[in-house]
Design a protein around this motif. Structure first.
Motif, mmCIF file in Angstrom:
data_model
loop_
_atom_site.group_PDB
_atom_site.id
_atom_site.type_symbol
_atom_site.label_atom_id
_atom_site.label_comp_id
_atom_site.label_asym_id
_atom_site.label_seq_id
_atom_site.Cartn_x
_atom_site.Cartn_y
_atom_site.Cartn_z
ATOM 1 N N LEU A 1 7.010 -62.147 11.009
ATOM 2 C CA LEU A 1 6.790 -63.593 10.908
ATOM 3 C C LEU A 1 6.832 -64.243 12.285
ATOM 4 O O LEU A 1 5.989 -65.081 12.616
ATOM 5 N N VAL A 2 7.829 -63.816 13.096
ATOM 6 C CA VAL A 2 7.998 -64.426 14.424
ATOM 7 C C VAL A 2 6.808 -64.071 15.320
ATOM 8 O O VAL A 2 6.308 -64.917 16.076
ATOM 9 N N SER A 3 6.338 -62.831 15.209
ATOM 10 C CA SER A 3 5.229 -62.401 16.083
ATOM 11 C C SER A 3 3.879 -62.904 15.584
ATOM 12 O O SER A 3 2.855 -62.708 16.240
ATOM 13 N N GLY A 4 3.856 -63.540 14.406
ATOM 14 C CA GLY A 4 2.595 -64.081 13.872
ATOM 15 C C GLY A 4 1.649 -62.975 13.448
ATOM 16 O O GLY A 4 0.437 -63.056 13.722
ATOM 17 N N ASP A 5 2.163 -61.948 12.783
ATOM 18 C CA ASP A 5 1.350 -60.796 12.350
ATOM 19 C C ASP A 5 0.101 -61.265 11.593
ATOM 20 O O ASP A 5 0.187 -62.008 10.599
ATOM 21 N N ALA A 6 -1.065 -60.819 12.079
ATOM 22 C CA ALA A 6 -2.337 -61.321 11.547
ATOM 23 C C ALA A 6 -2.518 -60.995 10.068
ATOM 24 O O ALA A 6 -3.001 -61.834 9.288
ATOM 25 N N GLU A 7 -2.144 -59.805 9.655
ATOM 26 C CA GLU A 7 -2.353 -59.395 8.261
ATOM 27 C C GLU A 7 -1.492 -60.243 7.312
ATOM 28 O O GLU A 7 -1.932 -60.679 6.252
ATOM 29 N N THR A 8 -0.245 -60.475 7.770
ATOM 30 C CA THR A 8 0.664 -61.289 6.957
ATOM 31 C C THR A 8 0.103 -62.711 6.803
ATOM 32 O O THR A 8 0.037 -63.253 5.693
ATOM 33 N N PHE A 9 -0.326 -63.296 7.909
ATOM 34 C CA PHE A 9 -0.782 -64.680 7.841
ATOM 35 C C PHE A 9 -2.143 -64.814 7.162
ATOM 36 O O PHE A 9 -2.456 -65.857 6.605
ATOM 37 N N SER A 10 -2.929 -63.715 7.165
ATOM 38 C CA SER A 10 -4.200 -63.723 6.423
ATOM 39 C C SER A 10 -3.915 -63.904 4.932
ATOM 40 O O SER A 10 -4.612 -64.662 4.237
ATOM 41 N N ALA A 11 -2.869 -63.220 4.436
ATOM 42 C CA ALA A 11 -2.508 -63.348 3.014
ATOM 43 C C ALA A 11 -2.001 -64.760 2.707
ATOM 44 O O ALA A 11 -2.304 -65.328 1.653
ATOM 45 N N VAL A 12 -1.241 -65.327 3.656
ATOM 46 C CA VAL A 12 -0.716 -66.690 3.449
ATOM 47 C C VAL A 12 -1.879 -67.689 3.374
ATOM 48 O O VAL A 12 -1.935 -68.543 2.476
ATOM 49 N N VAL A 13 -2.840 -67.531 4.299
ATOM 50 C CA VAL A 13 -3.984 -68.457 4.328
ATOM 51 C C VAL A 13 -4.814 -68.319 3.049
ATOM 52 O O VAL A 13 -5.204 -69.325 2.426
ATOM 53 N N ALA A 14 -5.063 -67.072 2.617
ATOM 54 C CA ALA A 14 -5.850 -66.852 1.386
ATOM 55 C C ALA A 14 -5.148 -67.493 0.187
ATOM 56 O O ALA A 14 -5.790 -68.119 -0.675
ATOM 57 N N THR A 15 -3.824 -67.362 0.142
ATOM 58 C CA THR A 15 -3.044 -67.951 -0.962
ATOM 59 C C THR A 15 -3.184 -69.471 -0.977
ATOM 60 O O THR A 15 -3.446 -70.077 -2.025
ATOM 61 N N LEU A 16 -3.012 -70.064 0.197
ATOM 62 C CA LEU A 16 -3.057 -71.528 0.258
ATOM 63 C C LEU A 16 -4.466 -72.052 -0.037
ATOM 64 O O LEU A 16 -4.616 -73.082 -0.700
ATOM 65 N N GLU A 17 -5.492 -71.316 0.424
ATOM 66 C CA GLU A 17 -6.881 -71.726 0.150
ATOM 67 C C GLU A 17 -7.158 -71.726 -1.356
ATOM 68 O O GLU A 17 -7.670 -72.703 -1.912
ATOM 69 N N ALA A 18 -6.828 -70.607 -2.000
ATOM 70 C CA ALA A 18 -7.102 -70.480 -3.441
ATOM 71 C C ALA A 18 -6.292 -71.503 -4.235
ATOM 72 O O ALA A 18 -6.794 -72.134 -5.178
ATOM 73 N N THR A 19 -5.037 -71.702 -3.823
ATOM 74 C CA THR A 19 -4.180 -72.658 -4.531
ATOM 75 C C THR A 19 -4.703 -74.088 -4.364
ATOM 76 O O THR A 19 -4.768 -74.846 -5.339
ATOM 77 N N ALA A 20 -5.081 -74.440 -3.143
ATOM 78 C CA ALA A 20 -5.558 -75.805 -2.879
ATOM 79 C C ALA A 20 -6.841 -76.090 -3.661
ATOM 80 O O ALA A 20 -6.973 -77.154 -4.289
ATOM 81 N N LEU A 21 -7.762 -75.120 -3.649
ATOM 82 C CA LEU A 21 -9.027 -75.313 -4.373
ATOM 83 C C LEU A 21 -8.782 -75.498 -5.876
ATOM 84 O O LEU A 21 -9.320 -76.403 -6.510
ATOM 85 N N SER A 22 -7.956 -74.609 -6.432
ATOM 86 C CA SER A 22 -7.734 -74.660 -7.884
ATOM 87 C C SER A 22 -6.959 -75.915 -8.280
ATOM 88 O O SER A 22 -7.248 -76.543 -9.305
ATOM 89 N N LEU A 23 -5.994 -76.302 -7.444
ATOM 90 C CA LEU A 23 -5.206 -77.498 -7.773
ATOM 91 C C LEU A 23 -6.080 -78.755 -7.687
ATOM 92 O O LEU A 23 -5.965 -79.650 -8.547
ATOM 93 N N ALA A 24 -6.962 -78.804 -6.685
ATOM 94 C CA ALA A 24 -7.849 -79.968 -6.555
ATOM 95 C C ALA A 24 -8.746 -80.087 -7.792
ATOM 96 O O ALA A 24 -8.913 -81.183 -8.347
ATOM 97 N N ALA A 25 -9.302 -78.952 -8.227
ATOM 98 C CA ALA A 25 -10.183 -78.980 -9.408
ATOM 99 C C ALA A 25 -9.391 -79.372 -10.656
ATOM 100 O O ALA A 25 -9.843 -80.186 -11.469
ATOM 101 N N LEU B 1 6.429 -61.558 3.367
ATOM 102 C CA LEU B 1 5.629 -62.444 2.505
ATOM 103 C C LEU B 1 6.506 -63.100 1.435
ATOM 104 O O LEU B 1 6.292 -64.265 1.067
ATOM 105 N N GLY B 2 7.478 -62.328 0.946
ATOM 106 C CA GLY B 2 8.417 -62.891 -0.035
ATOM 107 C C GLY B 2 9.182 -64.068 0.554
ATOM 108 O O GLY B 2 9.433 -65.061 -0.123
ATOM 109 N N MET B 3 9.538 -63.960 1.855
ATOM 110 C CA MET B 3 10.267 -65.056 2.508
ATOM 111 C C MET B 3 9.379 -66.307 2.603
ATOM 112 O O MET B 3 9.849 -67.432 2.407
ATOM 113 N N VAL B 4 8.096 -66.082 2.900
ATOM 114 C CA VAL B 4 7.176 -67.227 2.953
ATOM 115 C C VAL B 4 7.081 -67.889 1.573
ATOM 116 O O VAL B 4 7.159 -69.119 1.438
#
Lengths: 226, 231
Positions: B15-39, B207-210
Motif C-alpha cells: 500500500l505504501v509503495s503504491g503497488d500498481a496491481e493492488t491499485f488497479s483492483a481498487v480503481v476497477a472496484t470504484l469505477e464499477a461501483t460508481a457506475l452502478s450506483l449512479a444508474a 486489499l482487505g485493508m482498503v
C-alpha cells in the motif's frame, strides 16, 4: 364596518358518513382576534382546516375576502390564510430556514424577517437562528412554528390550540405577539381548550357545540363584539 | 501466526509503495461501483419516492417485490447478466461481458431494489406532520414533493450509503460478469478471493485493508447522517 374576511354559511364537512362539522353561519371581521371554544369532537380543528383551505367542505358556502371559494384548496388561498396545527412539526432544518421557508416558496427575499419574527415570539435571534430543530424544547419549537407563520405576514392566522405545551409565561408571550400582529392588521382565529387564555385573548368569542353525539354541531355567537 | 504477520507487513509495504496491481483492483472496484450506483440512484430514487409517497393500486405488491429482490442471490444475478451479455445472449452484440460497464450492469440489478426499498422506507417513516407543515407554509404541489424529498434526505442518503457498502463488497457478480481479468476487471473482492486461493496473503490482506477502510468510511458517514436526522 369593514367587509368580512370570512363568511361561512351552511358549511358541513363529513369524514366518510360521519358529520365532523356543521356550521350554520360564521362571520369573521378583519383585524380581530376570534376565539372559538368547544369540547372534543365538536369540529374545531375541521373548521380551521376548512378556513385554511386544506379541506374542502362537503357542502355550504365559504366566502373569503369577498370571493366565493367553492371548496377550493388552491395554493393562492392557502398562502393568505395560514394555519398553525395543534401539534406543529418543524422542518428538519435550522431555525432560520424554518422561519424563512414560507417566504422562500413565495419567492420573497427574507431580509430581517426571521430576526423580527423570532423577537415577536420572545426568542433571541442571536441564540436561536442557527440552532437545529432537534436542539429546541417543545415550547421553543412551538414558538418557532408561530414565528414561521408570523414572518409570512398573512391576511389571516389560524391557530389550533396555540398554548398547548406552553408554560404560562410562554402563553403570555404568544398572546402579546398575537395582539401586536393584530394591531398591525392581522386577523386571528384561534381554537382552544384553554378557556381562560382564549377569553383573555379574543375580541370575539364563539362556541362550537356538538348536539347529541354525531348529529350536526352548531356554531353560536356567545359574545358579540361591539 | 507468523505467516499472517508477515502477510500484514508485506501488505503495508504494497500500500505504501503504491503497488500498481493492488491499485488497479481498487480503481476497477470504484469505477464499477460508481457506475452502478449512479444508474441505480437515477432510476431508484424517483421510483422509491413514488412508492413511499403515493397511494396507487398494486402498491403493496410493488413494495413486496422490491423488498424481495433485495434478498436476491447475487450469483443468480451474475448468472442472469452473464446469460444476457454472453456472445449467444440477446445483448451479446454489445460486447459488455468481461468489461467494467458489464459488471456495473449486474451490480445495478443488485443495487436497484435496495435504493427503491430504502428510499420508500425513508419517505414512509418521515413524520407525517411535516407534509402539513409544508402545506400550511404555502408550498405548491411541486414544492411539496421536493420538500418531502428534502425532509427525508438523511434517510434517503443513509439508504444510498448502505447500498454503496453492499455493492463495493460484492464478489459473485464481479467474478462471473467481470471475469476477474488482471489489470482490467479484477476488483478488490475478486482479487482477494484469487490471491487467498493461491496462498498469497499479502496482496489479499492489503486489499482487505482498503476494503475495511472503505467500510469504516461508509459507517462514519452513516453515523453522521443518523446524528443529523435524529439529534
Amino acid at each position: 364596518m369593514n367587509a368580512p374576511v370570512y363568511e361561512l354559511t351552511g358549511v358541513e364537512h363529513r369524514y366518510g358518513g360521519r358529520i365532523a362539522l356543521s356550521c350554520e353561519r360564521l362571520v369573521v371581521r378583519p383585524g380581530r382576534i376570534v376565539g372559538i371554544k368547544g369540547p372534543n369532537g365538536a369540529g374545531k380543528s375541521t373548521l380551521l382546516a376548512v378556513m385554511a383551505f386544506l379541506a374542502a367542505p362537503t357542502r355550504g358556502s365559504v366566502r373569503f375576502m369577498g370571493e366565493e371559494t367553492a371548496g377550493s384548496t388552491d395554493v393562492r388561498l392557502r398562502r393568505q390564510a395560514v394555519l398553525m396545527p395543534q401539534d406543529p412539526a418543524l422542518l428538519r432544518r435550522k431555525v432560520r430556514e424554518n422561519v424563512l421557508y414560507g417566504l422562500k416558496v413565495r419567492g420573497v427575499s427574507g431580509g430581517r424577517a426571521a430576526e423580527e419574527a423570532l423577537e415577536l415570539v420572545g426568542l433571541d435571534p442571536a441564540l436561536y437562528l442557527d440552532r437545529w430543530w432537534w436542539e429546541l424544547s417543545g415550547g421553543e419549537a412551538r414558538r418557532v412554528a408561530l414565528a414561521a407563520r408570523l414572518a409570512l405576514d398573512p391576511k389571516v392566522l389560524l391557530l389550533d390550540e396555540p398554548t398547548a405545551s406552553l408554560d404560562p409565561e410562554s402563553a403570555g408571550l404568544v398572546l402579546a405577539a398575537l395582539r401586536s400582529a393584530r394591531d398591525g392588521g392581522l386577523t386571528v382565529v384561534a381554537v382552544s381548550h384553554d378557556s381562560e387564555w382564549l377569553e383573555s385573548a379574543s375580541d370575539d368569542m364563539y362556541r362550537l357545540d356538538p348536539r347529541e353525539g354525531i348529529n350536526p354541531v352548531r356554531l353560536e355567537n356567545v359574545q358579540c363584539a361591539p | 501466526m507468523g505467516y499472517l504477520l508477515e502477510g500484514l507487513s508485506r501488505a503495508v509495504d504494497l500500500l505504501v509503495s503504491g503497488d500498481a496491481e493492488t491499485f488497479s483492483a481498487v480503481v476497477a472496484t470504484l469505477e464499477a461501483t460508481a457506475l452502478s450506483l449512479a444508474a441505480a440512484l437515477a432510476v431508484g430514487l424517483p421510483a422509491g419516492f413514488c412508492l413511499g409517497y403515493f397511494t396507487f393500486p398494486g402498491k403493496r405488491v410493488a413494495r413486496m417485490l422490491s423488498d424481495a429482490f433485495m434478498g436476491f442471490p447475487t450469483v443468480v444475478i451474475g448468472l442472469l447478466v452473464y446469460a444476457l451479455l454472453s456472445r449467444r445472449g440477446p445483448l451479446g452484440e454489445l460486447g459488455l461481458l468481461f468489461t467494467i460497464p458489464g459488471m456495473a450492469a449486474g451490480l445495478t440489478l443488485l443495487a436497484l431494489p435496495m435504493v427503491v426499498s430504502l428510499t420508500a422506507s425513508a419517505v414512509e417513516q418521515m413524520d407525517g406532520r411535516i407534509r402539513l407543515t409544508l402545506l400550511t407554509l404555502g408550498a405548491d404541489g411541486r414544492q411539496l414533493l421536493l420538500g418531502v424529498l428534502w425532509e427525508a434526505r438523511y434517510g434517503v442518503l443513509a439508504g444510498a450509503v448502505a447500498t454503496f457498502g453492499r455493492v463495493v463488497s460484492e464478489v459473485g457478480i464481479a467474478m462471473m460478469v467481470g471475469g476477474n481479468i488482471k489489470w482490467h476487471t479484477r476488483t478488490i473482492t475478486t482479487a482477494i478471493a484469487l490471491e487467498t486461493g493461491k496462498g498469497e496473503f499479502a496482496q489479499g490482506i492489503a486489499l482487505g485493508m482498503v476494503l475495511l477502510g472503505i467500510a469504516l468510511a461508509v459507517n462514519a458517514v452513516l453515523a453522521v447522517l443518523r446524528h443529523r436526522s435524529g439529534g
